[in-house]
Design a protein around this motif. Structure first.
Motif, PDB file in Angstrom:
ATOM      1  N   ALA A 243       0.841  -1.197   0.000  1.00 46.91           N
ATOM      2  CA  ALA A 243       0.000   0.000   0.000  1.00 46.91           C
ATOM      3  C   ALA A 243       0.872   1.240   0.000  1.00 46.91           C
ATOM      4  O   ALA A 243       1.602   1.478   0.968  1.00 46.91           O
ATOM      5  CB  ALA A 243      -0.928   0.004   1.209  1.00 46.91           C
ATOM      6  N   PRO A 244       0.827   2.027  -1.094  1.00 47.30           N
ATOM      7  CA  PRO A 244       1.571   3.299  -1.106  1.00 47.30           C
ATOM      8  C   PRO A 244       0.875   4.326  -0.223  1.00 47.30           C
ATOM      9  O   PRO A 244      -0.346   4.298  -0.044  1.00 47.30           O
ATOM     10  CB  PRO A 244       1.533   3.711  -2.573  1.00 47.30           C
ATOM     11  N   LEU A 245       1.636   5.221   0.344  1.00 53.02           N
ATOM     12  CA  LEU A 245       1.072   6.307   1.140  1.00 53.02           C
ATOM     13  C   LEU A 245       0.473   7.340   0.191  1.00 53.02           C
ATOM     14  O   LEU A 245       1.136   7.792  -0.748  1.00 53.02           O
ATOM     15  CB  LEU A 245       2.155   6.938   2.002  1.00 53.02           C
ATOM     16  N   THR A 246      -0.784   7.720   0.429  1.00 56.25           N
ATOM     17  CA  THR A 246      -1.456   8.687  -0.433  1.00 56.25           C
ATOM     18  C   THR A 246      -1.862   9.917   0.367  1.00 56.25           C
ATOM     19  O   THR A 246      -1.967   9.874   1.599  1.00 56.25           O
ATOM     20  CB  THR A 246      -2.702   8.061  -1.071  1.00 56.25           C
ATOM     21  N   ASN A 247      -2.117  10.999  -0.341  1.00 55.76           N
ATOM     22  CA  ASN A 247      -2.503  12.261   0.313  1.00 55.76           C
ATOM     23  C   ASN A 247      -3.867  12.182   0.968  1.00 55.76           C
ATOM     24  O   ASN A 247      -4.190  12.972   1.854  1.00 55.76           O
ATOM     25  CB  ASN A 247      -2.498  13.397  -0.711  1.00 55.76           C
ATOM     26  N   SER A 248      -4.700  11.231   0.524  1.00 55.27           N
ATOM     27  CA  SER A 248      -6.048  11.124   1.067  1.00 55.27           C
ATOM     28  C   SER A 248      -6.077  10.492   2.454  1.00 55.27           C
ATOM     29  O   SER A 248      -7.089  10.558   3.150  1.00 55.27           O
ATOM     30  CB  SER A 248      -6.921  10.288   0.123  1.00 55.27           C
ATOM     31  N   MET A 249      -4.976   9.879   2.861  1.00 58.30           N
ATOM     32  CA  MET A 249      -4.933   9.209   4.158  1.00 58.30           C
ATOM     33  C   MET A 249      -4.661  10.229   5.259  1.00 58.30           C
ATOM     34  O   MET A 249      -3.657  10.943   5.216  1.00 58.30           O
ATOM     35  CB  MET A 249      -3.844   8.135   4.166  1.00 58.30           C
ATOM     36  N   SER A 250      -5.557  10.262   6.256  1.00 56.24           N
ATOM     37  CA  SER A 250      -5.406  11.221   7.351  1.00 56.24           C
ATOM     38  C   SER A 250      -4.919  10.561   8.637  1.00 56.24           C
ATOM     39  O   SER A 250      -4.592  11.263   9.599  1.00 56.24           O
ATOM     40  CB  SER A 250      -6.748  11.918   7.630  1.00 56.24           C
ATOM     41  N   HIS A 251      -4.873   9.252   8.648  1.00 60.54           N
ATOM     42  CA  HIS A 251      -4.450   8.515   9.831  1.00 60.54           C
ATOM     43  C   HIS A 251      -3.651   7.293   9.396  1.00 60.54           C
ATOM     44  O   HIS A 251      -3.940   6.695   8.347  1.00 60.54           O
ATOM     45  CB  HIS A 251      -5.667   8.086  10.658  1.00 60.54           C
ATOM     46  N   TYR A 252      -2.643   6.941  10.205  1.00 63.34           N
ATOM     47  CA  TYR A 252      -1.793   5.814   9.813  1.00 63.34           C
ATOM     48  C   TYR A 252      -2.566   4.508   9.724  1.00 63.34           C
ATOM     49  O   TYR A 252      -2.185   3.587   8.989  1.00 63.34           O
ATOM     50  CB  TYR A 252      -0.607   5.673  10.769  1.00 63.34           C
ATOM     51  N   ARG A 253      -3.675   4.383  10.447  1.00 62.74           N
ATOM     52  CA  ARG A 253      -4.466   3.159  10.385  1.00 62.74           C
ATOM     53  C   ARG A 253      -5.160   2.995   9.031  1.00 62.74           C
ATOM     54  O   ARG A 253      -5.447   1.866   8.614  1.00 62.74           O
ATOM     55  CB  ARG A 253      -5.495   3.131  11.508  1.00 62.74           C
ATOM     56  N   GLU A 254      -5.414   4.102   8.362  1.00 63.68           N
ATOM     57  CA  GLU A 254      -5.959   4.000   6.993  1.00 63.68           C
ATOM     58  C   GLU A 254      -4.923   3.365   6.068  1.00 63.68           C
ATOM     59  O   GLU A 254      -5.248   2.562   5.189  1.00 63.68           O
ATOM     60  CB  GLU A 254      -6.347   5.390   6.491  1.00 63.68           C
ATOM     61  N   TRP A 255      -3.683   3.720   6.272  1.00 67.23           N
ATOM     62  CA  TRP A 255      -2.572   3.136   5.494  1.00 67.23           C
ATOM     63  C   TRP A 255      -2.484   1.635   5.770  1.00 67.23           C
ATOM     64  O   TRP A 255      -2.344   0.818   4.855  1.00 67.23           O
ATOM     65  CB  TRP A 255      -1.280   3.839   5.898  1.00 67.23           C
ATOM     66  N   LEU A 256      -2.592   1.295   7.024  1.00 62.52           N
ATOM     67  CA  LEU A 256      -2.528  -0.110   7.429  1.00 62.52           C
ATOM     68  C   LEU A 256      -3.715  -0.888   6.870  1.00 62.52           C
ATOM     69  O   LEU A 256      -3.570  -2.027   6.399  1.00 62.52           O
ATOM     70  CB  LEU A 256      -2.511  -0.189   8.959  1.00 62.52           C
TER      71      LEU A 256
END
Length: 366
Positions: free
Chosen positions: A331-344
């Motif tokens: 999962a690449p980090l995107t600008n739409s993610m506001s919390h690290y758990r969304e990345w996870l």
């Protein structure tokens, strides 16, 4: 791959990544007794000199000389053996310290409360009881010294002798000078040991006991920091979740020992293949997670493909027929993610997609 095979052929390689702390009460009690062993041997040996110099000038029987020799040179070793063989060494050593105080009071009375030797004896007992047992034991020691000295003085009718001869003065100096320095050195060594234990406990709080990589709690802490740093610095980053394929079948068919070896294999393979800056964690069971800061999805996929390729040719030395494979969600980090758990969560969905598509593959989050 030869490095990985060599690693697993070395007996006891896994021991390097684990820290074992013996937390049994007996072990701690033995360490407590060990702290008082050397001070007692040296301290009572030094105490022999001023007491003997006073006994020479007094009409005492040979029994007192025998008792002095036993107390100064035999009792320290007997006390250690008592602590060593006791079910509770700490309790035995506390008894030994109280016995030291009791005998010190007796010797103060025998030498007529001669000031300098009495001060030396009182100082040694005070340092021992306060340094090893705290204020409570120190108070007990004071009471024992005072009680035993007064009782012995009354029973033995020893004459008071407040004059310190020159010989006694010189014989007392080793106890006054050497003993405090020795106890300070023992205390320093104890502080060093405690610091080593603290560091080991710190490592245990961050590392997985089996693999040596970060445990889930500390890895998520690092993930949060990496997430905030990459967003702040607008740096590319990719998150990987890795799962060993059919791990339950491996455990059920080959046994949990082989399952543990499979986890170790994947861990070492990730460490050998990925960069030193990539943060590897054991996410739980047979699942791993990797934070790859400054890495695009394409670079992350290329790195994990090398892991796939190495697993294709690797075999456990004792079980060559066992094939190890992994499924990976990236999962690449995107600008739409506001919390690290969304990345996870994004990486977790990609991992689910890889499993559903047949396993032994890498899928990238949409």
């Amino acid at each position: 791959m030869m490095k990985l095979n060599k690693f697993f052929s070395e007996k006891g390689a896994r021991k390097d990544d684990t820290f074992v702390l013996n937390d049994e009460p007996y072990s701690f009690g033995l360490q407590f007794a060990e702290r008082g062993r050397l001070p007692r041997v040296v301290g009572l040996g030094c105490a022999y000199l001023p007491i003997a110099s006073e006994l020479v000038a007094q009409p005492v029987g040979g029994g007192w000389w025998l008792l002095l020799l036993l107390w100064s040179f035999v009792w320290p070793h007997l006390a250690w053996q008592m602590a060593l063989k006791a079910p509770d060494p700490q309790l035995a050593e506390l008894f030994n310290l109280k016995f030291d105080a009791l005998l010190a009071g007796i010797w103060m009375a025998v030498i007529g409360f001669n000031i300098l030797p009495s001060i030396a004896l009182g100082m040694m007992i005070s340092i021992n009881t306060l340094g090893l047992g705290g204020l409570r034991l120190f108070g007990t020691g004071v009471v024992l010294v005072a009680t035993s000295s007064l009782v012995m003085w009354q029973l033995g009718n020893f004459p008071l002798n407040f004059h310190t001869a020159m010989l006694t003065l010189w014989m007392t100096l080793p106890a006054l000078l050497i003993y405090p320095l020795l106890f300070a050195w023992v205390s320093y060594r104890t502080a060093q040991t405690l610091e080593q234990h603290r560091q080991r406990l710190q490592v245990l709080s961050m590392r997985d006991g089996m693999t040596g990589v970060y445990n889930r709690v500390h890895w998520e802490y690092l993930l949060r920091n990496a997430f905030e740093a990459c967003r702040r610095e607008k740096t590319e980053a990719t998150l990987l979740l890795i799962d060993i394929d059919h791990f339950k079948t491996i455990n059920d068919t080959w046994g949990h020992d082989v399952g543990d070896e499979a986890i170790i294999v994947v861990t070492r393979l990730l460490q050998l293949t990925l960069r030193g800056t990539d943060i590897i964690g054991r996410f739980g069971g047979d699942e791993f997670a990797v934070i790859m800061s400054g890495t695009s999805p394409e670079q992350a996929i290329a790195a994990i493909e090398r892991v796939h390729a190495r697993l294709e040719v690797f075999r456990l030395p004792a079980f060559p027929q066992l094939l190890l494979r992994v499924s990976v969600g990236a999962a690449p980090l995107t600008n739409s993610m506001s919390h690290y758990r969304e990345w996870l969560k994004s990486a977790d969905l990609a991992l689910y997609k890889a499993k559903k598509a047949g396993r032994n593959r890498t899928e990238v989050a949409a």
